[in-house]
Enzyme design. Structure first.
Site, short mmCIF file in Angstrom:
data_model
loop_
_atom_site.label_atom_id
_atom_site.label_comp_id
_atom_site.label_asym_id
_atom_site.label_seq_id
_atom_site.Cartn_x
_atom_site.Cartn_y
_atom_site.Cartn_z
N GLU A 145 15.23 25.57 35.45
CA GLU A 145 14.57 26.76 34.91
C GLU A 145 13.22 26.38 34.31
O GLU A 145 12.21 27.09 34.47
CB GLU A 145 15.45 27.42 33.84
CG GLU A 145 16.75 27.98 34.37
CD GLU A 145 17.56 28.68 33.28
OE1 GLU A 145 16.95 29.35 32.42
OE2 GLU A 145 18.80 28.55 33.28
N ASN A 155 11.51 37.87 34.79
CA ASN A 155 12.72 37.42 34.11
C ASN A 155 13.22 36.14 34.77
O ASN A 155 13.03 35.94 35.96
CB ASN A 155 13.81 38.51 34.23
CG ASN A 155 15.10 38.12 33.55
OD1 ASN A 155 15.12 37.65 32.41
ND2 ASN A 155 16.22 38.29 34.24
N ASN A 192 13.09 27.95 27.47
CA ASN A 192 12.17 28.42 28.52
C ASN A 192 10.82 28.81 27.93
O ASN A 192 9.77 28.56 28.53
CB ASN A 192 12.79 29.59 29.29
CG ASN A 192 13.75 29.11 30.35
OD1 ASN A 192 13.35 28.56 31.36
ND2 ASN A 192 15.05 29.29 30.11
N ASP A 209 18.94 42.24 36.82
CA ASP A 209 18.85 41.01 37.63
C ASP A 209 18.70 41.31 39.12
O ASP A 209 19.40 40.74 39.96
CB ASP A 209 20.09 40.12 37.39
CG ASP A 209 20.22 39.70 35.93
OD1 ASP A 209 19.18 39.54 35.28
OD2 ASP A 209 21.36 39.55 35.46
N ARG A 261 18.85 41.69 26.16
CA ARG A 261 18.89 43.14 26.10
C ARG A 261 18.55 43.70 27.48
O ARG A 261 17.67 43.16 28.16
CB ARG A 261 17.84 43.70 25.11
CG ARG A 261 17.95 43.19 23.71
CD ARG A 261 19.17 43.71 23.00
NE ARG A 261 19.26 45.17 23.02
CZ ARG A 261 20.38 45.84 22.76
NH1 ARG A 261 21.50 45.18 22.49
NH2 ARG A 261 20.40 47.15 22.77
N VAL A 262 19.24 44.76 27.85
CA VAL A 262 18.88 45.47 29.08
C VAL A 262 17.72 46.39 28.75
O VAL A 262 17.79 47.15 27.78
CB VAL A 262 20.08 46.28 29.61
CG1 VAL A 262 19.66 47.15 30.80
CG2 VAL A 262 21.22 45.35 30.00
N HIS A 276 16.77 34.05 35.51
CA HIS A 276 18.22 34.24 35.53
C HIS A 276 18.88 32.95 36.01
O HIS A 276 18.45 32.37 37.02
CB HIS A 276 18.58 35.40 36.47
CG HIS A 276 20.05 35.65 36.51
ND1 HIS A 276 20.72 36.25 35.46
CD2 HIS A 276 20.98 35.35 37.45
CE1 HIS A 276 22.01 36.31 35.77
NE2 HIS A 276 22.19 35.77 36.96
C1 GRF Z 1 18.55 30.74 30.18
O1 GRF Z 1 19.64 30.14 30.83
C2 GRF Z 1 18.04 31.90 30.96
O2 GRF Z 1 18.15 31.72 32.33
C3 GRF Z 1 18.94 33.01 30.51
O3 GRF Z 1 19.14 32.77 29.13
C4 GRF Z 1 18.98 31.38 28.87
C5 GRF Z 1 17.92 31.27 27.81
O4 GRF Z 1 17.77 29.96 27.37
N1 GRF Z 1 18.38 34.28 30.81
P1 GRF Z 1 16.56 29.58 26.42
O5 GRF Z 1 16.62 30.51 25.23
O6 GRF Z 1 15.29 29.74 27.19
O7 GRF Z 1 16.81 28.16 26.01
#
Ligand code: GRF
Length: 219
Positions: A174, A107, A14, A145, A91-92, A109
């Site tokens: 994503e 964020n 991401n 979340d 981490r929270v 999710h």
């Molecule tokens: C993704 O699936 C995201 O939604 C979740 O953790 C994963 C991270 O993947 N929170 P990357 O490190 O971006 O490849």
């Protein structure tokens, strides 16, 4: 131009999607810092490859979550970060962090919130047997979340899927919606109104490909 900090723990795909969108000048922002809690995170390599500053803050070096968050806030503030993107940061975060960046932490999710919060959202959907799954980009509030939703993508769960195939389909989405959410934020298009996020120049409904996704398809 918005100064962006990205927090990661792993692969950073991401993060890469955000880097690519910034490089294509789709986002009126600049990624000025990438922080990981894990020195082995591949996302650190992705950032370094693009000459983006990196920092590792291991949570194991801190006694409390608040102490850890104070350290993160300090470096983010020192770097002039205006928007914090959590991108697979495992981490929270505490109110110490949230109050330092009000309305400025987002964020991604891998589930259609509010269902399946927490870890392995994709696996939770697969095990539950939902016919559709997806992903969500949302503002971060003091519950995990939970904050106001900016954008979501829905995918079908197909008959031959296993959890990995489904997760990969969700991940491809994503990589589309996270840059779009950041683009909207940096363009000043997002306005939090209670639980809802208003997008000031909302696209017309006619831009949708289909009015609804039905899975399995009607015969
Ligand atoms: C993704 O699936 C995201 O939604 C979740 O953790 C994963 C991270 O993947 N929170 P990357 O490190 O971006 O490849």
């Amino acid at each position: 131009m918005t100064r962006i900090g990205v927090l990661i723990s792993g692969s950073g795909s991401n993060l890469q999607a955000l880097i690519d969108a910034v490089e294509r000048a789709e986002i009126n922002g600049k990624i000025v810092l990438v922080i990981s809690n894990d020195s082995e995170a591949f996302g650190l390599v992705r950032a370094a490859n693009c000459q983006i500053s990196t920092a590792v803050f291991s949570h194991t070096d801190y006694v409390t979550r608040e102490e850890y968050d104070r350290a993160l806030v300090a470096i983010l503030k020192d770097t002039g970060v205006e928007l914090v993107c959590l991108a697979g940061f495992m981490r929270v975060i505490t109110p110490v962090f949230i109050e330092a960046f009000p309305g400025r932490i987002i964020n991604i999710h891998p589930a259609l919130l509010p269902v399946f919060p927490g870890t392995h959202g994709q696996g939770q959907a697969f095990s539950y047997g939902t016919r559709v799954a997806g992903c969500t980009v949302h503002f971060v509030d003091d519950q995990v979340d939970h904050g106001p939703i900016i954008i979501q993508a829905v995918v079908p769960v197909l008959v031959d899927d296993d959890e990995d195939v489904l997760s990969a389909r969700i991940l491809r989405c994503e990589h589309k919606i996270y840059p779009e959410a950041v683009r909207l934020f940096c363009a000043g298009q997002l306005c939090i109104e209670g639980r809802k996020v208003k997008i000031l120049e909302q696209k017309k409904v006619s831009s949708l490909n289909e009015e609804c996704l039905i899975n399995p398809p009607l015969s």
